[in-house]
Design a protein around this motif. Structure first.
Motif, short mmCIF file in Angstrom:
data_model
loop_
_atom_site.label_atom_id
_atom_site.label_comp_id
_atom_site.label_asym_id
_atom_site.label_seq_id
_atom_site.Cartn_x
_atom_site.Cartn_y
_atom_site.Cartn_z
N GLU A 77 0.81 -1.33 0.12
CA GLU A 77 -0.03 0.00 0.02
C GLU A 77 0.78 1.46 0.07
OE1 GLU A 77 -3.35 -0.08 2.70
OE2 GLU A 77 -3.10 -2.10 3.19
N PHE A 78 2.17 1.01 -0.24
CA PHE A 78 3.05 2.32 -0.25
C PHE A 78 2.96 3.00 1.04
CE2 PHE A 78 2.73 0.95 -4.55
CZ PHE A 78 3.97 0.53 -4.95
N MET A 79 2.62 4.22 1.15
CA MET A 79 2.47 5.42 2.00
C MET A 79 1.05 5.06 2.69
SD MET A 79 5.19 6.95 2.62
CE MET A 79 6.67 7.26 1.62
N GLY A 80 0.34 4.43 2.28
CA GLY A 80 -1.17 4.08 2.84
C GLY A 80 -0.95 2.94 4.00
N GLY A 81 0.23 2.30 3.79
CA GLY A 81 0.43 1.15 4.97
C GLY A 81 0.67 1.99 6.37
N TRP A 82 0.81 3.07 6.56
CA TRP A 82 1.25 3.54 7.91
C TRP A 82 0.00 3.45 8.76
CZ3 TRP A 82 5.71 4.68 9.39
CH2 TRP A 82 6.77 5.01 8.56
N ARG A 83 -1.00 3.59 7.90
CA ARG A 83 -2.47 3.83 8.79
C ARG A 83 -2.63 2.42 9.60
NH1 ARG A 83 -4.58 2.40 3.68
NH2 ARG A 83 -6.11 1.02 3.64
N HIS A 84 -2.36 1.41 9.18
CA HIS A 84 -2.56 -0.03 9.86
C HIS A 84 -1.81 0.14 11.20
CE1 HIS A 84 -4.64 -1.61 6.27
NE2 HIS A 84 -3.67 -1.23 5.64
N GLY A 85 -0.51 0.60 11.28
CA GLY A 85 0.17 0.68 12.56
C GLY A 85 -0.47 1.90 13.47
N LEU A 86 -0.84 3.02 12.86
CA LEU A 86 -1.26 4.10 13.54
C LEU A 86 -2.55 3.64 14.43
CD1 LEU A 86 -0.95 6.83 10.78
CD2 LEU A 86 0.27 6.74 13.04
N LYS A 87 -3.14 2.75 14.22
CA LYS A 87 -4.32 2.35 14.96
C LYS A 87 -3.85 1.80 16.45
CE LYS A 87 -6.87 0.74 10.93
NZ LYS A 87 -7.43 -0.54 10.20
N HIS A 88 -2.57 1.28 16.72
CA HIS A 88 -2.12 0.87 17.91
C HIS A 88 -1.34 1.74 18.64
CE1 HIS A 88 -2.68 -3.43 16.45
NE2 HIS A 88 -2.55 -3.06 15.22
N ILE A 89 -1.22 3.02 18.14
CA ILE A 89 -0.56 4.03 18.90
C ILE A 89 -1.29 4.38 20.27
CG2 ILE A 89 0.38 6.40 18.85
CD1 ILE A 89 1.86 4.58 17.18
N THR A 90 -0.81 4.37 21.29
CA THR A 90 -1.29 4.57 22.52
C THR A 90 -0.50 5.78 23.32
OG1 THR A 90 -0.29 2.96 23.70
CG2 THR A 90 -2.55 2.78 22.65
N SER A 91 0.51 6.18 23.06
CA SER A 91 1.69 6.79 23.80
C SER A 91 1.54 8.45 23.41
CB SER A 91 2.93 6.64 23.63
OG SER A 91 3.51 6.39 22.10
N PRO A 92 1.56 9.32 24.53
CA PRO A 92 1.52 10.81 24.33
C PRO A 92 2.33 11.28 23.27
CG PRO A 92 1.68 10.24 26.43
CD PRO A 92 2.11 9.07 25.77
N LEU A 93 3.56 10.71 22.99
CA LEU A 93 4.52 10.77 21.85
C LEU A 93 4.78 9.47 21.12
CD1 LEU A 93 7.25 12.93 23.66
CD2 LEU A 93 5.56 13.93 22.40
N PHE A 94 4.90 9.83 19.91
CA PHE A 94 4.91 8.39 19.07
C PHE A 94 6.18 8.83 18.25
CE2 PHE A 94 1.93 10.26 16.38
CZ PHE A 94 2.20 9.77 15.02
N ALA A 95 7.01 7.78 17.58
CA ALA A 95 7.83 7.63 16.43
C ALA A 95 7.42 7.21 15.38
CB ALA A 95 9.18 7.52 17.03
N LEU A 96 7.71 7.70 14.21
CA LEU A 96 7.46 6.75 13.10
C LEU A 96 8.85 6.68 12.12
CD1 LEU A 96 6.81 8.96 10.54
CD2 LEU A 96 4.90 9.09 11.21
N SER A 97 9.16 5.79 11.30
CA SER A 97 10.43 5.89 10.54
C SER A 97 10.22 4.89 9.37
CB SER A 97 11.48 5.51 11.50
OG SER A 97 12.70 5.49 11.02
N ASP A 98 11.04 5.37 8.47
CA ASP A 98 11.36 4.34 7.46
C ASP A 98 12.26 3.28 7.94
OD1 ASP A 98 9.92 5.59 5.42
OD2 ASP A 98 11.96 6.99 5.09
N PRO A 99 12.35 1.86 7.20
CA PRO A 99 13.15 0.98 7.94
C PRO A 99 14.52 0.70 7.74
CG PRO A 99 12.03 0.13 6.11
CD PRO A 99 11.80 1.67 6.09
N ASP A 100 15.15 1.95 7.62
CA ASP A 100 16.53 1.89 7.12
C ASP A 100 17.55 2.90 7.95
OD1 ASP A 100 15.55 4.23 5.99
OD2 ASP A 100 16.03 3.53 3.85
#
Length: 240
Positions: free
Chosen positions: A69-92
Motif C-alpha cells: 500500500e506504499f504510504m497507505g500502509g502507515w494507517r494500519h500501525g497508527l491504529k495501535h498508537i497509545t503513547s502521548p509521543l510516538f515515533a515513525l520511521s522508514d526501516p533503514d
C-alpha cells in the motif's frame, strides 16, 4: 516511571537494513519503547524473518499487509498508537549510540519546549551518494534550516518519513489517525500545530542511501513505481 514511546516502522524487503535498524534500536535505546512494524507485502523470506522477530519479542506488534500500500500502509500501525509521543520511521535508519540515549534526549525536548510538535533526527553525511554535491547534502542531512534553539541545537528543517518523534494530540488534530496516506506533504500539516524541527546533535545513518550498491533492483523498482531517483544512474556506473 517513564511512559514508553510507541515506535512505528513501515517495511518492505531489504532485510539487512531492517535488521541493522532493529539491532541499533534494541542496543542503543535506554528509554522504554514499544515497537510496531507494518510490512508492505515483502517477499516470503522477509515476512518469515519478521514473524520470528515477533515471536522472540523483538517486535511488539506486527501487521503484514497482503498487498503493498506504499504510504497507505502507515494507517494500519497508527491504529495501535497509545503513547502521548510516538515515533515513525522508514526501516533503514540506524540510531546513534549517545548518552543519554537518542530517545531520552528527544523526549526531553518536548518537555522543555511546549510548542514543539515534531522532532526528527538529522542524518549522517558519511554515505551520501556521489550524485549529490556538498550543498545539496546539507539539505539531505536536514542541516540547512533556520536555528530555532541553541541548547539543544534544533533547526527548522522538515524530515520526510525518516525517524521522527511526534506529539500524538497534534497529529490527531490534523486528522492523522484517519488519513489514508501519511507522506511528506501530509506531515507538513503539523506546522499548523506548532514547531517542527530536526535535532542537529542526534545524527542517524540512513542506510537507504546505499541502495544503489546493496539493493539495485529494489531501487529500480521504486524509480518506476514511486518517483524518479537520481541514484539509479549510479547503478550502471558501478564497476562490475
Amino acid at each position: 516511571m517513564q511512559q514508553s514511546v510507541d515506535i512505528l516502522i513501515l517495511t518492505c524487503n531489504r532485510p539487512e537494513y531492517f535488521e541493522k535498524m532493529l539491532n541499533a534500536l534494541r542496543r542503543q535505546t535506554g528509554f522504554p519503547f514499544r515497537l510496531i512494524v507494518v510490512d508492505n507485502a515483502s517477499e516470503q523470506d522477509m515476512v518469515m524473518r519478521l514473524r520470528r522477530m515477533h515471536e522472540k519479542g523483538l517486535i511488539d506488534v506486527l501487521i503484514c499487509n497482503p498487498v503493498n500500500e506504499f504510504m497507505g500502509g502507515w494507517r494500519h500501525g497508527l491504529k495501535h498508537i497509545t503513547s502521548p509521543l510516538f515515533a515513525l520511521s522508514d526501516p533503514d535508519i540506524v540510531v546513534p549510540d549517545t548518552t543519554p540515549c537518542w530517545l531520552t534526549q528527544m523526549t526531553g525536548c518536548f518537555e522543555r519546549i511546549p510548542d514543539l510538535v515534531r522532532l526528527g533526527v538529522s542524518l549522517s553525511s558519511e554515505n551520501i551518494p556521489p550524485c549529490w554535491n556538498k550543498f545539496e547534502a546539507r539539505f539531505l542531512c536536514l542541516r540547512a534550516g533556520k536555528r530555532i534553539c541553541q541548547n539543544p541545537l534544533l533547526r527548522s528543517a522538515t524530515a520526510d518519513t525518516t525517524l521522527q518523534l511526534i506529539r500524538t494530540d497534534s497529529f490527531r488534530k490534523i486528522g492523522g489517525f484517519s488519513a489514508e496516506t501519511i507522506d511528506f506533504e501530509f506531515l507538513k500539516k503539523l506546522r499548523t500545530q506548532g514547531i517542527c524541527a530536526v535535532h542537529q546533535d542526534i545524527s542517524a545513518v540512513h542506510l537507504g542511501w546505499n541502495e544503489y550498491k546493496d539493493y539495485p533492483e529494489y531501487l529500480r523498482r521504486k524509480n518506476v513505481l514511486i518517483r524518479p531517483y537520481r541514484e539509479v544512474a549510479l547503478i550502471e556506473d558501478r564497476p562490475q
